[in-house]
Design a protein around this motif. Structure first.
Motif, PDB file in Angstrom:
ATOM      1  N   ALA A   1       0.840  -1.200   0.039  1.00 34.18           N
ATOM      2  CA  ALA A   1      -0.082   0.018   0.010  1.00 34.18           C
ATOM      3  C   ALA A   1       0.834   1.322  -0.013  1.00 34.18           C
ATOM      4  CB  ALA A   1      -0.813  -0.179   1.255  1.00 34.18           C
TER       5      ALA A   1
ATOM      6  N   SER B   1       0.627   4.189   2.619  1.00 31.62           N
ATOM      7  CA  SER B   1      -0.814   4.629   2.826  1.00 31.62           C
ATOM      8  C   SER B   1      -1.175   5.055   4.327  1.00 31.62           C
ATOM      9  CB  SER B   1      -1.780   3.447   2.623  1.00 31.62           C
ATOM     10  OG  SER B   1      -3.248   3.615   2.938  1.00 31.62           O
TER      11      SER B   1
ATOM     12  N   ALA C   1      -2.442   2.448   6.677  1.00 35.18           N
ATOM     13  CA  ALA C   1      -1.846   1.305   6.835  1.00 35.18           C
ATOM     14  C   ALA C   1      -1.843   0.982   8.231  1.00 35.18           C
ATOM     15  CB  ALA C   1      -0.077   1.684   6.391  1.00 35.18           C
TER      16      ALA C   1
ATOM     17  N   GLU D   1      -2.554  -2.565   4.755  1.00 36.56           N
ATOM     18  CA  GLU D   1      -3.828  -2.048   5.020  1.00 36.56           C
ATOM     19  C   GLU D   1      -4.713  -2.832   5.763  1.00 36.56           C
ATOM     20  OE1 GLU D   1      -4.654   1.950   2.379  1.00 36.56           O
ATOM     21  OE2 GLU D   1      -5.079   0.096   1.313  1.00 36.56           O
TER      22      GLU D   1
END
Length: 146
Positions: free
Chosen positions: A25, A77, A80, A146
């Motif tokens: 991610a 991300s 995450a 994630e």
């Protein structure tokens, strides 16, 4: 926990054929060579207790680039929840993002390049907030989950 930030030069780093991939991610997957890691700004973690499941705990100084800086560069991300670290032998471990404070990709232990240690070099993740069994050595991939 003492933290010092050192310069960006490779500083006599050994020549090692090794890569670390940052995947999952992220918006910008990275493939970093050992030389790339050695050229990065390094953080020094002093007097870190390496809590072992067997044998005596040890206190060491570790040096290497900040994991947070690498994950930021990769565009990890914001949602995450963990990273999954995979070693050269396929061993993998998930580490929650909340535990990664002050984590580094260690290149040196007590001032010596760990690349010279055939068993546990050339790099390892050091996570001061977790026991040493989470400090995966010979790490080849970090997958952001994630």
């Amino acid at each position: 926990l003492a933290v010092a930030v050192l310069g960006c030069s490779g500083g006599g780093a050994p020549k090692v054929d090794w890569t670390l991939e940052i995947t999952g991610a992220v918006t910008q997957p990275l493939t970093l060579s050992y030389a790339d890691l050695a050229k990065r700004e390094r953080v020094t973690l002093e007097n870190i207790v390496m809590r072992r499941s067997q044998g005596e705990d040890t206190i060491n100084t570790w040096e290497g680039p900040s994991l947070a800086a690498i994950l930021e560069e990769a565009g990890a991300s914001a949602s995450a929840t963990a990273i999954v670290c995979t070693a050269a032998d396929g061993y993998a471990m998930e580490i929650p993002m909340a535990d990664l404070q002050d984590a580094i990709i260690a290149l040196k232990q007590d001032g010596a390049w760990i690349a010279d240690d055939e068993e546990s070099g050339p790099i390892r993740i050091v996570v001061p907030n977790l026991p040493a069994n989470s400090w995966i050595y010979q790490i080849t991939r970090i997958e952001v989950a994630e």
